[in-house]
Design an enzyme around this catalytic site. Structure first.
Site, PDB file in Angstrom:
ATOM      1  N   HIS A 164      26.402  45.313 -24.939  1.00  0.00           N
ATOM      2  CA  HIS A 164      27.095  44.322 -25.778  1.00  0.00           C
ATOM      3  C   HIS A 164      26.806  44.488 -27.258  1.00  0.00           C
ATOM      4  CE1 HIS A 164      28.762  41.702 -22.585  1.00  0.00           C
ATOM      5  NE2 HIS A 164      27.870  42.374 -21.879  1.00  0.00           N
ATOM      6  N   ASP A 371      27.236  44.119 -35.888  1.00  0.00           N
ATOM      7  CA  ASP A 371      27.506  43.256 -34.748  1.00  0.00           C
ATOM      8  C   ASP A 371      28.251  44.078 -33.719  1.00  0.00           C
ATOM      9  OD1 ASP A 371      27.615  40.893 -33.324  1.00  0.00           O
ATOM     10  OD2 ASP A 371      28.348  39.708 -35.014  1.00  0.00           O
TER      11      ASP A 371
HETATM   12  C1  GDG Z   1      26.455  39.507 -28.375  1.00  0.00           C
HETATM   13  C2  GDG Z   1      26.693  40.585 -29.444  1.00  0.00           C
HETATM   14  C3  GDG Z   1      29.131  40.555 -28.866  1.00  0.00           C
HETATM   15  C4  GDG Z   1      28.069  29.955 -31.204  1.00  0.00           C
HETATM   16  N1  GDG Z   1      27.719  28.789 -31.728  1.00  0.00           N
HETATM   17  C5  GDG Z   1      28.209  27.825 -30.933  1.00  0.00           C
HETATM   18  C6  GDG Z   1      28.907  28.437 -29.914  1.00  0.00           C
HETATM   19  N2  GDG Z   1      28.783  29.759 -30.088  1.00  0.00           N
HETATM   20  C7  GDG Z   1      29.400  30.775 -29.227  1.00  0.00           C
HETATM   21  C8  GDG Z   1      30.558  31.424 -29.955  1.00  0.00           C
HETATM   22  C9  GDG Z   1      30.646  32.758 -29.221  1.00  0.00           C
HETATM   23  C10 GDG Z   1      29.189  33.055 -28.876  1.00  0.00           C
HETATM   24  O1  GDG Z   1      28.475  31.828 -28.945  1.00  0.00           O
HETATM   25  C11 GDG Z   1      28.565  34.039 -29.855  1.00  0.00           C
HETATM   26  O2  GDG Z   1      29.071  35.334 -29.603  1.00  0.00           O
HETATM   27  P1  GDG Z   1      29.064  36.499 -30.692  1.00  0.00           P
HETATM   28  O3  GDG Z   1      29.891  37.609 -30.185  1.00  0.00           O
HETATM   29  O4  GDG Z   1      29.578  35.973 -31.972  1.00  0.00           O
HETATM   30  O5  GDG Z   1      27.548  36.918 -30.915  1.00  0.00           O
HETATM   31  P2  GDG Z   1      26.221  37.199 -29.978  1.00  0.00           P
HETATM   32  O6  GDG Z   1      25.711  35.967 -29.364  1.00  0.00           O
HETATM   33  O7  GDG Z   1      25.285  37.920 -30.890  1.00  0.00           O
HETATM   34  O8  GDG Z   1      26.726  38.166 -28.805  1.00  0.00           O
HETATM   35  C12 GDG Z   1      28.098  40.445 -29.992  1.00  0.00           C
HETATM   36  C13 GDG Z   1      28.783  39.608 -27.725  1.00  0.00           C
HETATM   37  O9  GDG Z   1      27.418  39.783 -27.301  1.00  0.00           O
HETATM   38  C14 GDG Z   1      29.688  39.835 -26.514  1.00  0.00           C
HETATM   39  O10 GDG Z   1      29.657  41.174 -26.084  1.00  0.00           O
HETATM   40  O11 GDG Z   1      30.390  40.190 -29.382  1.00  0.00           O
HETATM   41  O12 GDG Z   1      28.343  41.449 -30.954  1.00  0.00           O
HETATM   42  O13 GDG Z   1      25.723  40.471 -30.492  1.00  0.00           O
HETATM   43  O14 GDG Z   1      31.360  32.639 -28.035  1.00  0.00           O
HETATM   44  O15 GDG Z   1      31.668  30.613 -29.868  1.00  0.00           O
HETATM   45  N3  GDG Z   1      29.542  27.736 -28.954  1.00  0.00           N
HETATM   46  C15 GDG Z   1      29.475  26.383 -29.025  1.00  0.00           C
HETATM   47  N4  GDG Z   1      28.784  25.739 -29.985  1.00  0.00           N
HETATM   48  C16 GDG Z   1      28.151  26.416 -30.960  1.00  0.00           C
HETATM   49  O16 GDG Z   1      27.525  25.810 -31.818  1.00  0.00           O
HETATM   50  N5  GDG Z   1      30.117  25.667 -28.083  1.00  0.00           N
END
Ligand code: GDG
Length: 723
Positions: A164, A371
């Site tokens: 990921h 990222d």
């Molecule tokens: C890893 C990789 C890759 C965040 N704050 C809240 C909230 N979130 C949710 C977001 C999103 C998720 O958490 C975060 O996903 P990201 O992709 O932005 O980042 P990572 O957690 O670092 O994920 C990344 C991912 O894996 C998938 O392969 O894209 O690059 O680092 O869904 O919406 N959700 C809620 N409240 C929040 O305050 N409900």
């Protein structure tokens, strides 16, 4: 019926609450949401850690029941496991290194043994659930050794792995003390998935540099198996975000956020408070924007949702202080009596609040330093059901590769990000809407379900490929040939008719082989050809008899009725460029030597010190791949040699010519390596045989040259006896 899938990830998408009445709560996170669909379709088991809790016996029992009911299998981790495996190695070393932030690495990382032991716990938990026919899908950097461990326990299982986070350049990856063990761990998988082509390419160069492997674009041979790798950009649950954005309470909340100050522009950031997400530089860019464009003071607000994460780690706590300090500085310098330009919320928001914020923002700032993908960017786009809003995204986020209509920025270029904020605020309505409409199309093309299905079906298709290669007996092959009136034999030499020897000169044919080849060359209903990569001189010396068909140099030369002809014209001026480099490696590596053929030039290190030779071979190969990618040559990792060979010459070229010339009813083709794959399926009714291990399109497999010679013997004798 679709096969059952065993999902394996560090965390389960649910966590223990400690409450006996309601023992589980859903956890937020990208990985969890994306795999939820697969799990909820009913035919899967999810193996992972449910979080640690001090539980009463009753609560523990309720928790286990609740997990089992929902198809979750818990892996229990001790506090010691978590400190070393999770904090020290996964998040303390692998996370910063894979995101290129090597200044975050500890001087002396501790806990590798535990990382290995915990990976074993996950592998054992998975193996205990496994039933023949299941697909196994392992996730992310916490569990990179699991595929290799499972391969030992379940040699026939079909195993996938998805990373990921980014796979870094090999120059960064090779810093890791456990680089080789990690790559070999991954090599236990049948399919390895990445978000982007760049990560897949980086992985491939690490295979060359660290394992000395010889990968193709999407696969590599390892221990006699083929490991496939590919690009599967993760998506989001588009439908859920669209639906949420249409909820009256979400619309109302979004209007309320805007109404607080209708004249004000709102920029938004939503990230875990992680040093990879680029929050400090984003704040510096906002500070610069306010300095440079003072008209916007009092008319611009930046809201950052910073989700608490990995709070047990000191690196994260120091980082939080830095962010607080920056916010304080900007607010005290650029704030007015009525408003403050930066609003930082250190907490999670619920799903509806998140949608409302997405809908309210004028600019979504997604500016990570690195990222893997970044789901927030895609969620913002899906939430903009009003077709409005500007997405700004870092060119170092995987999502940038798909979302070209956004404002792409380099997060390290503070001045440019400041100017781009200004550009976003001044963008025309038509431009903004046109961009958003194209982005929305892209995001909905590859949603979470499509992503998971495409990985799983690719993995499953590899199983089908494996089953198609049957390990049949010599008798079955004999029977299929019996009915054929005229048969063309196309047979490789080294590794097929003779065993591979340490030195090529030792592989000359013994008397029995020569006699067998001559008998086959005189068959009434067949014609026998040796199709080799060797120099024509070797073949001519061993088989001077003109009725033995010979193909030399991988299809460049063929001997017909005693005369050698070059099959295609080629330009070999490129050889001059490579000759001096190969010669300098030969000088620096005692025992090695350069060999030149018409269409190729090779550096052999069979006679050199094994270790040193292998290290030099890796170096030479990388050098040639990187410096001569514009030449029309393939750089190949041969058996103890590095070879540059002109493109467009392969065994398929000459054998096609032979088939046209001789017009036989069927072909019996046999070979032992990749170069032979080009002629194994020459005619639709070819009988193809692979000698030994490795990925092949052959229908049949024989263990070694002796088995093939036994088959050819029996065909030659059968023919003579009039069978
Ligand atoms: C890893 C990789 C890759 C965040 N704050 C809240 C909230 N979130 C949710 C977001 C999103 C998720 O958490 C975060 O996903 P990201 O992709 O932005 O980042 P990572 O957690 O670092 O994920 C990344 C991912 O894996 C998938 O392969 O894209 O690059 O680092 O869904 O919406 N959700 C809620 N409240 C929040 O305050 N409900």
């Amino acid at each position: 019926m679709n096969p059952r899938v065993l999902l394996v990830s560090n965390r389960l998408p649910v966590a223990a609450t400690g409450d006996a009445a309601k023992p589980l709560r859903t956890t937020a996170g990208g990985l969890g949401t994306s795999l939820k669909g697969v799990h909820e379709s009913g035919n899967s088991v999810w193996i992972g850690w449910p979080g640690n809790m001090e539980l009463s016996p009753e609560a523990a029992e309720n928790l286990n029941e609740a997990l089992q009911e929902k198809g979750f299998v818990p892996v229990d981790l001790t506090p010691g496991d978590l400190k070393d495996y999770y904090d020290n190695i996964s998040n303390g070393v692998l996370w910063p290194l894979f995101h290129y932030l090597i200044h975050q690495l500890p001087y002396n990382a501790k806990g590798w043994e535990t990382y290995r032991n915990v990976n074993m716990k996950f592998a054992e938990a998975t193996a205990s659930q496994y039933q023949a026919g299941d697909l196994i899908w392992v996730h992310d950097y916490h569990l990179m050794l699991v595929p290799g461990m499972l391969r030992e326990m379940l040699p026939d299982a079909q195993i996938g792995f998805f990373l990921h986070i980014p796979f870094p350049s090999s120059e960064i990856f090779r810093i890791l003390p456990w680089r080789e063990e990690l790559l070999k761990g991954l090599m236990g998988a049948d399919l390895i998935g990445f978000h982007t082509f760049t990560y897949s390419r980086h992985f491939s160069s690490s295979l060359v540099r660290i394992l000395g492997a010889d990968p193709e674009v999407d696969r590599v041979s390892h221990n006699g198996r083929t490991v496939h790798f590919g690009v599967f950009p993760i998506g989001i649950d588009v439908h859920r975000f669209v639906q949420q954005a249409h909820l009256p309470e979400v619309k109302e909340m979004s209007q309320r956020i805007r109404r607080q100050n209708p004249e004000e522009f709102l920029a938004l950031g939503v990230d875990r408070l992680d040093y990879t997400k680029g929050i400090p530089r984003r704040l510096l860019a906002i500070e610069r924007f306010l300095e440079k464009y003072p008209d916007f003071r009092g008319r611009f607000r930046f809201l950052q949702i910073a989700v608490p994460t990995r709070e047990s780690s000191p690196a994260y706590n120091d980082f939080r202080s830095l962010v607080n300090e920056l916010v304080g500085r900007i607010n005290s310098t650029h704030g007015t009596m009525e408003s403050l330009p930066v609003h930082l919320l250190y907490r999670t928001v619920d799903a509806n609040e998140l949608s409302a914020l997405f809908l309210a923002a004028d600019i979504m700032m997604v500016t990570p330093l690195r990222d893997g993908m970044n789901l927030v960017a895609k969620e913002f786009v899906a939430s903009r059901v009003d077709g409005n809003g500007v997405l700004m995204i870092s060119e170092f986020a995987g999502a940038a590769a798909e979302l070209g209509e956004s404002l792409l920025v380099n997060p390290y270029d503070i001045e440019d990000v400041a100017d781009r904020i200004h550009e976003a605020l001044r963008m025309t309505d038509a431009d903004r809407r046109a961009r958003m409409s194209l982005l929305a199309q892209r995001v909905s093309q590859m949603d979470a379900g499509t992503w998971a299905r495409s990985f799983i079906s690719h993995l499953a298709s590899l199983t089908e490929g494996r089953q198609r290669v049957s390990f049949d007996t010599i008798e079955t092959i004999r029977q299929s040939i019996k009915a054929v009136d005229s048969l063309l034999f196309l047979v490789d030499y080294d590794g097929t008719l003779t065993a591979i020897r340490d030195r090529p000169a030792l592989a000359q044919p013994d008397a029995a082989l020569r006699e067998l080849v001559l008998r086959l060359s005189n068959l009434h209903r067949g014609r026998f050809w040796i199709v080799s990569g060797r120099h024509k001189h070797d073949l001519e010396t061993w088989f001077p008899e003109s009725n033995v068909g010979l193909v030399a140099e991988h299809g460049l030369w063929m001997r017909v009725e005693g005369n050698w002809t070059q099959v295609i014209e080629i330009d070999v001026s490129w050889k001059d460029k490579l000759r001096s480099i190969m010669a300098s490696f030969a000088e620096r590596t005692p025992g090695s030597q350069v060999e030149e053929k018409t269409a190729s030039i090779a550096w052999h290190y069979r006679m050199a010190d094994r270790e040193f030779g292998r290290a030099q071979a890796k170096e030479l190969r990388l050098h040639l791949l990187e410096s001569f990618s514009n030449l029309p040559v393939h750089i190949l990792n041969g058996k103890m040699c590095v070879e540059a060979r002109i493109q467009g010459v392969h065994k398929g070229v000459a054998t096609r010519r032979i088939a046209e010339m001789t017009k036989h009813e069927s072909v019996l083709a046999a070979g032992d390596d990749q170069t032979d794959e080009d002629f194994l399926d020459l005619l639709p009714n070819s009988i193809s045989i692979r000698i030994g291990r490795g990925h092949s399109k052959a229908q049949f497999r024989l263990h070694d040259p002796f088995e093939l010679r036994a088959l050819l013997e029996s065909l030659a004798s059968g023919e003579q006896n009039g069978e």
